[in-house]
Design an enzyme around this catalytic site. Sequence first.
Site, PDB file in Angstrom:
ATOM      1  N   TYR A   1     -15.015 -11.911  -0.142  1.00 37.92           N
ATOM      2  CA  TYR A   1     -15.681 -10.632  -0.434  1.00 37.92           C
ATOM      3  C   TYR A   1     -16.922 -10.839  -1.293  1.00 37.92           C
ATOM      4  O   TYR A   1     -17.933 -10.158  -1.129  1.00 37.92           O
ATOM      5  CB  TYR A   1     -14.706  -9.664  -1.120  1.00 37.92           C
ATOM      6  CG  TYR A   1     -13.693  -9.081  -0.160  1.00 37.92           C
ATOM      7  CD1 TYR A   1     -14.021  -8.003   0.662  1.00 37.92           C
ATOM      8  CD2 TYR A   1     -12.425  -9.636  -0.036  1.00 37.92           C
ATOM      9  CE1 TYR A   1     -13.103  -7.487   1.570  1.00 37.92           C
ATOM     10  CE2 TYR A   1     -11.493  -9.126   0.864  1.00 37.92           C
ATOM     11  CZ  TYR A   1     -11.847  -8.053   1.663  1.00 37.92           C
ATOM     12  OH  TYR A   1     -10.944  -7.550   2.562  1.00 37.92           O
TER      13      TYR A   1
ATOM     14  N   ARG B   1       0.817  -1.227   0.000  1.00 41.32           N
ATOM     15  CA  ARG B   1       0.000   0.000   0.000  1.00 41.32           C
ATOM     16  C   ARG B   1       0.846   1.270   0.000  1.00 41.32           C
ATOM     17  O   ARG B   1       0.453   2.280   0.594  1.00 41.32           O
ATOM     18  CB  ARG B   1      -0.955   0.022   1.212  1.00 41.32           C
ATOM     19  CG  ARG B   1      -2.109  -0.951   1.114  1.00 41.32           C
ATOM     20  CD  ARG B   1      -3.215  -0.377   0.219  1.00 41.32           C
ATOM     21  NE  ARG B   1      -4.344  -1.284   0.148  1.00 41.32           N
ATOM     22  CZ  ARG B   1      -5.440  -1.163   0.897  1.00 41.32           C
ATOM     23  NH1 ARG B   1      -5.581  -0.173   1.740  1.00 41.32           N
ATOM     24  NH2 ARG B   1      -6.417  -2.034   0.777  1.00 41.32           N
TER      25      ARG B   1
ATOM     26  N   ARG C   1      -6.904  11.360  -5.956  1.00 44.09           N
ATOM     27  CA  ARG C   1      -8.078  10.575  -5.570  1.00 44.09           C
ATOM     28  C   ARG C   1      -9.343  11.439  -5.619  1.00 44.09           C
ATOM     29  O   ARG C   1     -10.382  10.998  -6.092  1.00 44.09           O
ATOM     30  CB  ARG C   1      -7.826  10.013  -4.169  1.00 44.09           C
ATOM     31  CG  ARG C   1      -8.953   9.277  -3.522  1.00 44.09           C
ATOM     32  CD  ARG C   1      -9.162   7.913  -4.129  1.00 44.09           C
ATOM     33  NE  ARG C   1     -10.299   7.283  -3.478  1.00 44.09           N
ATOM     34  CZ  ARG C   1     -11.558   7.583  -3.721  1.00 44.09           C
ATOM     35  NH1 ARG C   1     -11.860   8.512  -4.609  1.00 44.09           N
ATOM     36  NH2 ARG C   1     -12.536   6.959  -3.085  1.00 44.09           N
TER      37      ARG C   1
ATOM     38  N   ARG D   1      -3.550   6.743   0.838  1.00 39.86           N
ATOM     39  CA  ARG D   1      -4.054   7.953   1.502  1.00 39.86           C
ATOM     40  C   ARG D   1      -3.090   8.645   2.450  1.00 39.86           C
ATOM     41  O   ARG D   1      -3.343   9.780   2.848  1.00 39.86           O
ATOM     42  CB  ARG D   1      -5.353   7.610   2.242  1.00 39.86           C
ATOM     43  CG  ARG D   1      -6.522   7.397   1.301  1.00 39.86           C
ATOM     44  CD  ARG D   1      -7.667   6.680   1.994  1.00 39.86           C
ATOM     45  NE  ARG D   1      -7.263   5.329   2.325  1.00 39.86           N
ATOM     46  CZ  ARG D   1      -8.055   4.408   2.850  1.00 39.86           C
ATOM     47  NH1 ARG D   1      -9.289   4.695   3.152  1.00 39.86           N
ATOM     48  NH2 ARG D   1      -7.608   3.200   3.100  1.00 39.86           N
TER      49      ARG D   1
ATOM     50  N   ASP E   1      -6.848  -2.858  -7.398  1.00 42.24           N
ATOM     51  CA  ASP E   1      -7.370  -3.498  -6.189  1.00 42.24           C
ATOM     52  C   ASP E   1      -7.678  -4.949  -6.508  1.00 42.24           C
ATOM     53  O   ASP E   1      -7.930  -5.296  -7.674  1.00 42.24           O
ATOM     54  CB  ASP E   1      -8.644  -2.796  -5.697  1.00 42.24           C
ATOM     55  CG  ASP E   1      -8.960  -3.193  -4.259  1.00 42.24           C
ATOM     56  OD1 ASP E   1      -8.361  -2.611  -3.342  1.00 42.24           O
ATOM     57  OD2 ASP E   1      -9.765  -4.128  -4.058  1.00 42.24           O
TER      58      ASP E   1
HETATM   59  O1  CP3 Z   1      -0.100  -1.729  -2.470  1.00 47.67           O
HETATM   60  C1  CP3 Z   1      -0.382  -0.825  -3.275  1.00 47.67           C
HETATM   61  O2  CP3 Z   1       0.034   0.343  -3.142  1.00 47.67           O
HETATM   62  C2  CP3 Z   1      -1.177  -1.179  -4.525  1.00 47.67           C
HETATM   63  C3  CP3 Z   1      -2.592  -1.000  -4.469  1.00 47.67           C
HETATM   64  C4  CP3 Z   1      -3.495  -1.937  -3.654  1.00 47.67           C
HETATM   65  C5  CP3 Z   1      -4.740  -1.482  -3.140  1.00 47.67           C
HETATM   66  N1  CP3 Z   1      -5.397  -2.547  -2.611  1.00 47.67           N
HETATM   67  C6  CP3 Z   1      -5.218  -0.097  -3.224  1.00 47.67           C
HETATM   68  C7  CP3 Z   1      -6.344   0.347  -2.371  1.00 47.67           C
HETATM   69  C8  CP3 Z   1      -3.406  -3.292  -3.350  1.00 47.67           C
HETATM   70  C9  CP3 Z   1      -2.260  -4.273  -3.634  1.00 47.67           C
HETATM   71  C10 CP3 Z   1      -4.615  -3.675  -2.700  1.00 47.67           C
HETATM   72  C11 CP3 Z   1      -4.923  -5.054  -2.273  1.00 47.67           C
HETATM   73  C12 CP3 Z   1      -6.129  -5.323  -1.492  1.00 47.67           C
HETATM   74  N2  CP3 Z   1      -7.362  -4.751  -1.603  1.00 47.67           N
HETATM   75  C13 CP3 Z   1      -6.233  -6.354  -0.524  1.00 47.67           C
HETATM   76  C14 CP3 Z   1      -5.138  -7.308  -0.136  1.00 47.67           C
HETATM   77  C15 CP3 Z   1      -4.198  -6.698   0.830  1.00 47.67           C
HETATM   78  C16 CP3 Z   1      -4.812  -6.430   2.193  1.00 47.67           C
HETATM   79  O3  CP3 Z   1      -4.995  -5.250   2.501  1.00 47.67           O
HETATM   80  O4  CP3 Z   1      -5.119  -7.401   2.890  1.00 47.67           O
HETATM   81  C17 CP3 Z   1      -7.556  -6.338  -0.031  1.00 47.67           C
HETATM   82  C18 CP3 Z   1      -8.130  -7.252   1.035  1.00 47.67           C
HETATM   83  C19 CP3 Z   1      -8.255  -5.316  -0.733  1.00 47.67           C
HETATM   84  C20 CP3 Z   1      -9.697  -4.964  -0.615  1.00 47.67           C
HETATM   85  C21 CP3 Z   1      -9.888  -3.560  -0.191  1.00 47.67           C
HETATM   86  N3  CP3 Z   1      -9.599  -2.459  -0.973  1.00 47.67           N
HETATM   87  C22 CP3 Z   1     -10.430  -3.092   1.019  1.00 47.67           C
HETATM   88  C23 CP3 Z   1     -10.896  -3.978   2.165  1.00 47.67           C
HETATM   89  C24 CP3 Z   1     -10.463  -1.696   0.946  1.00 47.67           C
HETATM   90  C25 CP3 Z   1     -11.066  -0.762   1.958  1.00 47.67           C
HETATM   91  C26 CP3 Z   1     -10.188  -0.525   3.117  1.00 47.67           C
HETATM   92  C27 CP3 Z   1      -9.321   0.669   2.865  1.00 47.67           C
HETATM   93  O5  CP3 Z   1      -8.109   0.577   3.120  1.00 47.67           O
HETATM   94  O6  CP3 Z   1      -9.875   1.689   2.435  1.00 47.67           O
HETATM   95  C28 CP3 Z   1      -9.885  -1.320  -0.298  1.00 47.67           C
HETATM   96  C29 CP3 Z   1      -9.688   0.063  -0.820  1.00 47.67           C
HETATM   97  C30 CP3 Z   1      -8.329   0.442  -1.291  1.00 47.67           C
HETATM   98  N4  CP3 Z   1      -7.497  -0.352  -2.045  1.00 47.67           N
HETATM   99  C31 CP3 Z   1      -7.706   1.716  -1.120  1.00 47.67           C
HETATM  100  C32 CP3 Z   1      -6.466   1.656  -1.779  1.00 47.67           C
HETATM  101  C33 CP3 Z   1      -5.451   2.768  -1.943  1.00 47.67           C
HETATM  102  C34 CP3 Z   1      -8.314   2.909  -0.390  1.00 47.67           C
HETATM  103  C35 CP3 Z   1      -9.434   3.481  -1.174  1.00 47.67           C
HETATM  104  C36 CP3 Z   1      -9.354   4.964  -1.411  1.00 47.67           C
HETATM  105  O7  CP3 Z   1      -8.270   5.521  -1.683  1.00 47.67           O
HETATM  106  O8  CP3 Z   1     -10.424   5.596  -1.362  1.00 47.67           O
END
Ligand code: CP3
Length: 341
Positions: free
Chosen positions: A150, A24, A37, A28, A74
């Site tokens: 999910y 990540r 964003r 944010r 994602d």
């Molecule tokens: O690592 C990186 O920088 C690459 C981008 C990346 C994102 N999600 C961007 C993201 C990667 C590799 C993921 C993987 C992901 N997504 C996983 C596996 C890793 C982990 O965290 O266990 C999972 C379970 C998800 C599903 C997911 N996406 C959730 C549960 C959420 C909401 C929680 C949160 O952190 O907001 C997301 C949203 C998400 N994915 C964001 C980002 C940058 C935030 C959304 C936003 O910017 O509005």
Amino acid sequence: MTTKKLLRALAGETQSPPPVWLMRQAGRYLPEYRQIRAQAGTFLDLCYNPDLAVEVTHQPIRRYNFDAAILFSDILVVPHGLGRTVSFKEGEGPVLTPIGLATDLDGLDIQGLLTRLQPVLETVKRLSQTLPSSCALIGFAGAPWTVATYMIEGGSSKDFAASKRMMWNQPDLFARLMEILTDATIAYLGAQVEAGAEVLQLFDSWSGILPEEEFKRWSISPMVKIVAELKAKYPAIKIVGFPKGAGLMYRNYVIDTKVDGISLDWTVPLEWAAENLQPLATLQGNLDPILVAVGGEALDQAVDRLLTVLGKGPFIANLGHGIIPSTPPENVDRLVKRIRR
Ligand code: CP3
């Protein structure tokens, strides 16, 4: 031989300092991410906009010169690409229409997957042409079990009861869903390799909630197939597995799946990993993300211990899970400087 430090680590080389990137790392905690964003619309709009997705992937590389960039996307673009409804509600996380019936599976559009995900593949292609020559490009997908949770729960969950109910009460339906997701993952990751990804990481974020037998069947087995098929088609590709929370099953996972790299969550004891996993695969991890948000001496001490214990073998410095939004960007700078000192 490549000069990219990440690829050398995944080929089994020990390096001092080790390569570093953070899960990540685009997100944010960076003001420049929050700005893009806000201008993108929804989170999925950002994932499907190659201009903006390329830009946010580059942002942490510009700031910290990481040894790898991870595609900005994602894991839930796969259910979306299969035709399911997926949205991200502000402060709530992902929302999906839950799957529960055989007819839901009949509606999954496997043929349309790569067409729907074309913008993401375009992002990979542009990244492979624009990243610094020292920076490796990581593509990724969720592992089938984690993506299935999910799809079945309709979002995040506390106890994953609906997923486990389907696994035990409707085993044929569940097996069919897992087979579709395994094949979709292979097709999607293969297309990422064709577009220029050099490393693939599979996120099995919820593998740790499975009992032993179910872990073997639904976390390890699909991954055995994914690794075997991708390596048969793309012999040079490096694959990293992240079975978060797998505990003692980390060793079975590494042995059976034949991954090149294994990403450790922060609970895995370092000496145990050095002794039991590092002879079999390159280790990646495993600082507690909260520690990076805390910073200071506590972070320095943890970094030093990590490098002392895991730095004697093939190793990639990283976190045990994704960086949290409240992390001060200066702390990431401190962390990277300490690793490269
Ligand atoms: O690592 C990186 O920088 C690459 C981008 C990346 C994102 N999600 C961007 C993201 C990667 C590799 C993921 C993987 C992901 N997504 C996983 C596996 C890793 C982990 O965290 O266990 C999972 C379970 C998800 C599903 C997911 N996406 C959730 C549960 C959420 C909401 C929680 C949160 O952190 O907001 C997301 C949203 C998400 N994915 C964001 C980002 C940058 C935030 C959304 C936003 O910017 O509005």
